[in-house]
Design a protein around this motif. Structure first.
Motif, PDB file in Angstrom:
ATOM      1  N   SER A  86       7.470 -10.861   8.048  1.00 26.89           N
ATOM      2  CA  SER A  86       6.650  -9.670   7.770  1.00 26.89           C
ATOM      3  C   SER A  86       5.932  -9.804   6.431  1.00 26.89           C
ATOM      4  CB  SER A  86       7.522  -8.412   7.803  1.00 26.89           C
ATOM      5  OG  SER A  86       8.529  -8.466   6.819  1.00 26.89           O
ATOM      6  N   ARG A  87       6.605 -10.340   5.421  1.00 21.99           N
ATOM      7  CA  ARG A  87       5.950 -10.498   4.112  1.00 21.99           C
ATOM      8  C   ARG A  87       4.854 -11.551   4.170  1.00 21.99           C
ATOM      9  NH1 ARG A  87      10.809 -10.777  -0.409  1.00 21.99           N
ATOM     10  NH2 ARG A  87      12.236  -9.283   0.543  1.00 21.99           N
ATOM     11  N   ARG A  88       5.182 -12.708   4.716  1.00 15.48           N
ATOM     12  CA  ARG A  88       4.190 -13.787   4.747  1.00 15.48           C
ATOM     13  C   ARG A  88       2.981 -13.406   5.603  1.00 15.48           C
ATOM     14  NH1 ARG A  88       6.156 -19.849   5.218  1.00 15.48           N
ATOM     15  NH2 ARG A  88       4.036 -20.043   4.413  1.00 15.48           N
ATOM     16  N   ALA A  89       3.211 -12.761   6.721  1.00 12.09           N
ATOM     17  CA  ALA A  89       2.101 -12.351   7.579  1.00 12.09           C
ATOM     18  C   ALA A  89       1.210 -11.347   6.857  1.00 12.09           C
ATOM     19  CB  ALA A  89       2.629 -11.755   8.877  1.00 12.09           C
ATOM     20  N   ALA A  90       1.807 -10.396   6.163  1.00 10.19           N
ATOM     21  CA  ALA A  90       1.025  -9.401   5.424  1.00 10.19           C
ATOM     22  C   ALA A  90       0.198 -10.064   4.315  1.00 10.19           C
ATOM     23  CB  ALA A  90       1.951  -8.340   4.842  1.00 10.19           C
ATOM     24  N   LEU A  91       0.808 -10.993   3.599  1.00 12.34           N
ATOM     25  CA  LEU A  91       0.079 -11.714   2.550  1.00 12.34           C
ATOM     26  C   LEU A  91      -1.085 -12.500   3.144  1.00 12.34           C
ATOM     27  CD1 LEU A  91       3.158 -12.937   0.489  1.00 12.34           C
ATOM     28  CD2 LEU A  91       1.364 -11.412  -0.365  1.00 12.34           C
ATOM     29  N   GLU A  92      -0.848 -13.161   4.264  1.00 13.82           N
ATOM     30  CA  GLU A  92      -1.914 -13.940   4.900  1.00 13.82           C
ATOM     31  C   GLU A  92      -3.053 -13.039   5.352  1.00 13.82           C
ATOM     32  OE1 GLU A  92       1.156 -17.355   6.596  1.00 13.82           O
ATOM     33  OE2 GLU A  92       0.443 -15.743   7.891  1.00 13.82           O
ATOM     34  N   MET A  93      -2.725 -11.898   5.892  1.00 15.22           N
ATOM     35  CA  MET A  93      -3.777 -10.995   6.352  1.00 15.22           C
ATOM     36  C   MET A  93      -4.667 -10.546   5.204  1.00 15.22           C
ATOM     37  SD  MET A  93      -1.477  -8.828   9.078  1.00 15.22           S
ATOM     38  CE  MET A  93      -2.740  -7.639   9.505  1.00 15.22           C
ATOM     39  N   LEU A  94      -4.075 -10.315   4.044  1.00 17.50           N
ATOM     40  CA  LEU A  94      -4.846  -9.867   2.882  1.00 17.50           C
ATOM     41  C   LEU A  94      -5.659 -10.991   2.260  1.00 17.50           C
ATOM     42  CD1 LEU A  94      -2.112  -7.612   1.267  1.00 17.50           C
ATOM     43  CD2 LEU A  94      -4.391  -6.828   1.958  1.00 17.50           C
ATOM     44  N   ILE A  95      -5.084 -12.176   2.167  1.00 16.70           N
ATOM     45  CA  ILE A  95      -5.734 -13.268   1.447  1.00 16.70           C
ATOM     46  C   ILE A  95      -6.724 -14.031   2.324  1.00 16.70           C
ATOM     47  CG2 ILE A  95      -5.326 -15.467   0.263  1.00 16.70           C
ATOM     48  CD1 ILE A  95      -2.587 -14.269  -0.616  1.00 16.70           C
ATOM     49  N   LEU A  96      -6.346 -14.301   3.557  1.00 15.64           N
ATOM     50  CA  LEU A  96      -7.183 -15.154   4.403  1.00 15.64           C
ATOM     51  C   LEU A  96      -8.433 -14.450   4.905  1.00 15.64           C
ATOM     52  CD1 LEU A  96      -4.481 -17.026   6.506  1.00 15.64           C
ATOM     53  CD2 LEU A  96      -5.661 -17.788   4.440  1.00 15.64           C
ATOM     54  N   ARG A  97      -8.433 -13.125   4.936  1.00 17.05           N
ATOM     55  CA  ARG A  97      -9.616 -12.423   5.464  1.00 17.05           C
ATOM     56  C   ARG A  97     -10.855 -12.730   4.630  1.00 17.05           C
ATOM     57  NH1 ARG A  97      -8.710  -6.186   3.304  1.00 17.05           N
ATOM     58  NH2 ARG A  97      -7.994  -6.791   1.236  1.00 17.05           N
ATOM     59  N   ARG A  98     -10.665 -12.995   3.335  1.00 17.28           N
ATOM     60  CA  ARG A  98     -11.824 -13.262   2.480  1.00 17.28           C
ATOM     61  C   ARG A  98     -12.326 -14.689   2.616  1.00 17.28           C
ATOM     62  NH1 ARG A  98      -8.336 -10.737  -0.822  1.00 17.28           N
ATOM     63  NH2 ARG A  98      -7.890 -12.590  -2.053  1.00 17.28           N
ATOM     64  N   GLY A  99     -11.429 -15.591   3.093  1.00 14.70           N
ATOM     65  CA  GLY A  99     -11.844 -16.984   3.200  1.00 14.70           C
ATOM     66  C   GLY A  99     -12.082 -17.439   4.621  1.00 14.70           C
ATOM     67  N   SER A 100     -11.947 -16.517   5.573  1.00 14.38           N
ATOM     68  CA  SER A 100     -12.075 -16.912   6.979  1.00 14.38           C
ATOM     69  C   SER A 100     -13.507 -17.289   7.288  1.00 14.38           C
ATOM     70  CB  SER A 100     -11.612 -15.766   7.874  1.00 14.38           C
ATOM     71  OG  SER A 100     -10.268 -15.456   7.601  1.00 14.38           O
TER      72      SER A 100
END
Length: 525
Positions: free
Chosen positions: A511-525
């Motif tokens: 849950s933590r890693r997925a939430a972090l990825e959703m926040l960070i990767l959206r800007r670099g997708s």
């Protein structure tokens, strides 16, 4: 052997030697085949204690579980296990998942959920899906262990996890046509068709696929029998038009010359794919389903094709970052743009790390991140370089990039916001990594606010709660992972319920890693 058959046989043997050689080469570091998927090297269970504030917790922050490890896999046919029904490649003590993971669910509904499952937009959820498919478990209601294992293996192969799915299916007795045909296709994709052909040649009744039977007879070098079988199957209309033309071209070089322009079918099979290759007309895999991309990892493919295939597979977590790194650094880029720029950026970062000059390291890190973020590969950069960059004296912009890459790595809890630019956002991300997000109100970010609310929610919604309470753990995890991934598209209620559900089931780390990825990767997708 007639001259024409010698020629056809030589062409095919050359292709198979190259394919087999590529397959037989040990991955970097002496990895076992299953370790080609990097997260399988982790050593802690995916299931851990429940999260703080949820039923069953004491309010303290839970320890973080990592991923799964790779056990020694012994291949034992199910018929020899005296009724044991829990089947898979990853044992319960490795994953932390109970063997009854699926046993309370109804097979039709569960298999439909598995068929729809695709969490590639959030790498940690994709890892979770693979773990579920590989875990040793008893089958759901209305299914047998062997049939359900083929469902799971099919899902793995859909994403290019070919070697693991082939190893799973090989454990079956392979006494039904459906089981053998799946295994045969997987061996073709993995470059292991020799063992499948040996079994089929010894027992033709294993498969009703006449194209497969003829192919294996050709592989054995029995050209007269192959010609007879081909003519008979063609006369009885037992082959598709494409199969007939490809097999005849493989048997006869003159037919091969006439088949150079043969268009591939829309839904090409692994056998047809390999036959195109065998007659000297290999197909590019870029426009084919991702499971075919593994073929371009072989030395038969050019470097650019290898890089493109490796990126496709790494993007969905089906290939080790180190395998991709090895390809990026294999030789000097031959041109500019696209994959060449990514290879050039990684090589530049590698040189900077060797030379050790902080300004060059920072500039190279920023360039590499920009290049890989553009194609959804930031998690690869994080896996490889976060440990190497630890302690480097970086400028403000590069330090921010390193902070976010650390949050995308398995060491995400070590990320510190101290001295990082965009301090409010950095402090929020750091608090999320600790499992207690705070400060979203100051960010004007609906996703951050929804994630914070999800971590503060004490119970999942009714739908997920009902699945959990009825003991349908695996199904509940699948639904929760899908609902959390929907948060990428703005479905906040589903995502908040999913976070609470995952944490209540002990999937705190996910849950933590997925939430972090959703926040960070959206800007670099």
């Amino acid at each position: 052997m007639p001259g024409r058959r010698k020629f056809a046989y030589a062409v095919f043997v050359a292709a198979c030697i190259a394919a087999g050689g590529a397959h037989a080469q040990a991955p970097p570091g002496g990895q076992s085949p299953l370790s080609a998927i990097d997260w399988l090297d982790d050593t802690t269970p995916v299931i851990g204690p429940v999260g703080p504030g949820l039923p069953g917790s004491d309010g303290a922050e839970p320890p973080v579980a990592g991923g799964v490890s790779t056990p020694d896999v012994s291949v034992i046919p199910l018929a020899q296990t005296e009724g044991q029904e829990a089947v898979g490649l990853l044992a319960s003590h490795v994953t932390g998942l109970p063997e009854t993971l699926w046993s309370a669910s109804a097979a039709p509904a569960l298999e439909a959920r598995i068929a729809r499952a695709d969490f590639r937009v959030v790498p940690s959820l994709q890892e979770l899906l693979f773990t579920l498919m590989l875990a040793e478990a008893t089958p759901p209601l209305g299914a047998d262990a062997e049939g359900f294992l083929t469902v799971r293996a099919g899902k793995l192969s859909e994403f290019g996890v070919i070697e693991a799915s082939e190893a799973m299916v090989e454990r079956l007795p392979l006494q039904s046509g459906a089981q053998f045909d799946l295994w045969f296709e997987l061996t073709l994709l993995a470059g292991l068709e020799d063992k499948a052909c040996a079994r089929l040649s010894a027992a033709r009744e294993l498969s009703d696929d006449y194209a497969a039977q003829i192919f294996c007879v050709m592989r054995a070098g029995d050209w007269d029998e192959a010609s007879l079988l081909l003519d008979t199957a063609d006369a009885l209309d037992l082959l598709s038009r494409t199969e007939e033309r490809l097999l005849r071209a493989f048997l006869d070089p003159e037919s091969a010359e006439m088949s150079v322009g043969l268009a591939p079918p829309r839904d090409i099979s692994p056998l047809e794919f390999r036959l195109f290759e065998a007659i000297g007309n290999p197909l590019p895999t870029a426009g084919l389903p991702i499971r075919f991309a593994v073929a371009d990892l072989r030395d038969l493919a050019g470097w650019k094709a290898q890089l493109a295939a490796a990126e496709r597979l790494a993007r969905v977590k089906a290939l080790s970052p180190n395998r991709l790194l090895g390809l990026y650094t294999a030789r000097k880029p031959a041109a500019s743009g696209g994959v060449w720029e990514r290879a050039r950026a990684i090589q530049k970062l590698e040189r900077a790390l060797v030379e050790g000059a902080a300004p060059q390291i920072g500039a190279a890190l920023l360039d590499a991140r920009k290049q890989l973020a553009a194609v959804g590969l930031q998690h690869v950069l994080a896996a490889i370089y976060v440990p190497q960059l630890q302690g480097s004296a970086l400028g403000a912009e590069a330090a921010r990039a390193y902070f976010e890459l650390t949050l995308l790595s398995k060491d995400y809890e070590l990320a510190t916001a101290q001295g990082v630019a965009q301090a409010r956002q950095a402090r929020f991300l750091e608090s999320l990594a600790r499992g207690a997000p705070r400060g979203a109100e100051a960010l004007d970010d609906p996703l951050a606010s929804a994630i914070q609310a999800g971590f503060r929610q004490t119970a999942p919604g009714p739908r997920l709660a009902a699945l959990i309470e009825s003991g349908k753990l695996g199904e509940a995890i699948l639904v929760a992972a899908g609902d959390m991934a929907r948060g990428v598209g703005g479905d906040w209620p589903a995502m908040k319920s999913a976070i609470a559900a995952l944490r209540s089931m002990g999937l705190e780390n996910v849950s933590r890693r997925a939430a972090l990825e959703m926040l960070i990767l959206r800007r670099g997708s």
